[in-house]
Design an enzyme around this catalytic site. Sequence first.
Site, PDB file in Angstrom:
ATOM      1  CB  CYS A 122      58.414  48.139   5.775  1.00 55.04           C
ATOM      2  SG  CYS A 122      59.971  47.926   5.064  1.00 55.04           S
ATOM      3  CE  LYS A 195      60.028  49.230  -2.716  1.00 58.24           C
ATOM      4  NZ  LYS A 195      60.238  49.834  -1.505  1.00 58.24           N
ATOM      5  NE  ARG A 205      58.496  43.074   0.913  1.00 63.71           N
ATOM      6  CZ  ARG A 205      57.262  43.290   0.162  1.00 63.71           C
ATOM      7  NH1 ARG A 205      56.569  41.916   0.319  1.00 63.71           N
ATOM      8  NH2 ARG A 205      57.197  44.191  -0.759  1.00 63.71           N
ATOM      9  NE  ARG A 217      56.246  46.377   1.927  1.00 69.58           N
ATOM     10  CZ  ARG A 217      56.734  45.937   2.963  1.00 69.58           C
ATOM     11  NH1 ARG A 217      55.453  46.372   3.526  1.00 69.58           N
ATOM     12  NH2 ARG A 217      57.724  45.140   3.411  1.00 69.58           N
ATOM     13  CD  GLU A 233      54.293  56.775  -8.494  1.00 73.02           C
ATOM     14  OE1 GLU A 233      54.411  57.777  -7.662  1.00 73.02           O
ATOM     15  OE2 GLU A 233      53.110  56.835  -7.839  1.00 73.02           O
ATOM     16  CE  LYS A 248      63.194  48.073  -4.067  1.00 72.52           C
ATOM     17  NZ  LYS A 248      62.764  48.106  -2.886  1.00 72.52           N
ATOM     18  CE1 TYR A 313      71.252  43.884  -0.309  1.00 70.61           C
ATOM     19  CE2 TYR A 313      70.181  43.547  -2.599  1.00 70.61           C
ATOM     20  CZ  TYR A 313      70.220  43.762  -1.337  1.00 70.61           C
ATOM     21  OH  TYR A 313      68.814  44.414  -1.002  1.00 70.61           O
TER      22      TYR A 313
HETATM   23  C1  PBG Z   1      61.287  49.451   1.650  1.00 66.41           C
HETATM   24  C2  PBG Z   1      62.244  49.028   0.761  1.00 66.41           C
HETATM   25  C3  PBG Z   1      62.424  47.550   0.629  1.00 66.41           C
HETATM   26  C4  PBG Z   1      63.464  47.283  -0.547  1.00 66.41           C
HETATM   27  C5  PBG Z   1      63.745  48.359  -0.361  1.00 66.41           C
HETATM   28  N1  PBG Z   1      63.190  48.953   0.370  1.00 66.41           N
HETATM   29  C6  PBG Z   1      60.973  46.307   0.576  1.00 66.41           C
HETATM   30  C7  PBG Z   1      59.921  46.236  -0.087  1.00 66.41           C
HETATM   31  O1  PBG Z   1      59.467  46.859  -0.538  1.00 66.41           O
HETATM   32  O2  PBG Z   1      58.576  45.424   0.134  1.00 66.41           O
HETATM   33  C8  PBG Z   1      64.044  45.696  -1.341  1.00 66.41           C
HETATM   34  C9  PBG Z   1      64.807  45.925  -1.619  1.00 66.41           C
HETATM   35  C10 PBG Z   1      65.576  44.256  -2.409  1.00 66.41           C
HETATM   36  O3  PBG Z   1      64.724  43.512  -2.488  1.00 66.41           O
HETATM   37  O4  PBG Z   1      66.888  44.262  -2.684  1.00 66.41           O
HETATM   38  N2  PBG Z   1      62.084  49.662   2.641  1.00 66.41           N
END
Ligand code: PBG
Length: 323
Positions: A122, A195, A205, A217, A233, A248, A313
């Site tokens: 992405c 996820k 994003r 998504r 999953e 997540k 973070y």
């Molecule tokens: C996709 C990815 C995302 C996050 C980690 N890997 C974003 C998404 O799926 O749109 C989100 C992590 C976060 O919000 O801290 N590469």
Amino acid sequence: MRFPLYRPRRLRRNEHFRRLVRETRLSVDDLIMPLFIVPGSGVVNPVRSMPGIAQLSIDRAVEECKEIRDLGIPGVILFGIPERKDAVGSEAYSDDGIIQRALRTLKEQVPGLLLVTDVCFCEYTDHGHCGIVKGHDVDNDATLDILVKEALSHARAGADMVAPSDMMDGRVGAIRQALDREGFPHVPIMAYAAKFASGFYGPFREAAESTPQFGDRRSYQMDPANGDEALREVEMDIAEGADIVMVKPALPYLDIIRRVKERFGYPVAAYNVSGEYAMLKAAALNGWLDGERVMLEMLTSIKRAGADIILTYFAKEAARLLR
Ligand code: PBG
């Protein structure tokens, strides 16, 4: 258990008792810090919706990684923002891509820190979706081929572990087979197994410049309402060779973390995502919540739910308080 025979307050009377009977211990050993790597040098670009977090060029990431290592945090997960985006995200699997260059530099200059890479498209595609778009949807099987290329190029550049976050069906197996075939049987896969299609990814994003240019998504990430499907999953990713399985986001999905831990007994990672970070930071900056206290409470809750590893973070701030 009946009052007055049992008085739960007896063991809460002072911190010594509380320490003795504390069930969950958050440790710096549990933490992974996410980093956003951008082209250029000397770049520190604060992310507006994530106070304290910035996009970093490779030279600045070196400094940041030294600090992270010296705080005792075991590893970082790297996200790349490429020089140029295109329809197939080709910089994601170029040996000269932003992440591949970062890996080589960080491996050399910051030994003693695990380098994990997010394997996804992405951030690299001009349409902002996590794979190859056909019509108005992401083509699963075509995307598998380029995911494999991306994971292999990360391994060649020195990644200690790869973490596919795309949610294509069959990606863990495809990546596992390729890593084994190409001489990387020792490189583990941390699969973003459950996820969810979450609104909590909003600030990420902005940080990763990866907002989809059309649609959303939901045709590949999971419906937030589904728990049993999350277990399927996870089961599938384990069968395909995942070493660590991830849930997540973290806080709205603590029940899933618990079910995954109980059902499979595998190492479970939880991603305390950007929106969870932003919510607390915003409240703390307004003086509405005690930031440090709530941070430790949140992270401890994620661990109590069953997570072994927390991507957050807050890793640096938490490490400072935990030492
Ligand atoms: C996709 C990815 C995302 C996050 C980690 N890997 C974003 C998404 O799926 O749109 C989100 C992590 C976060 O919000 O801290 N590469």
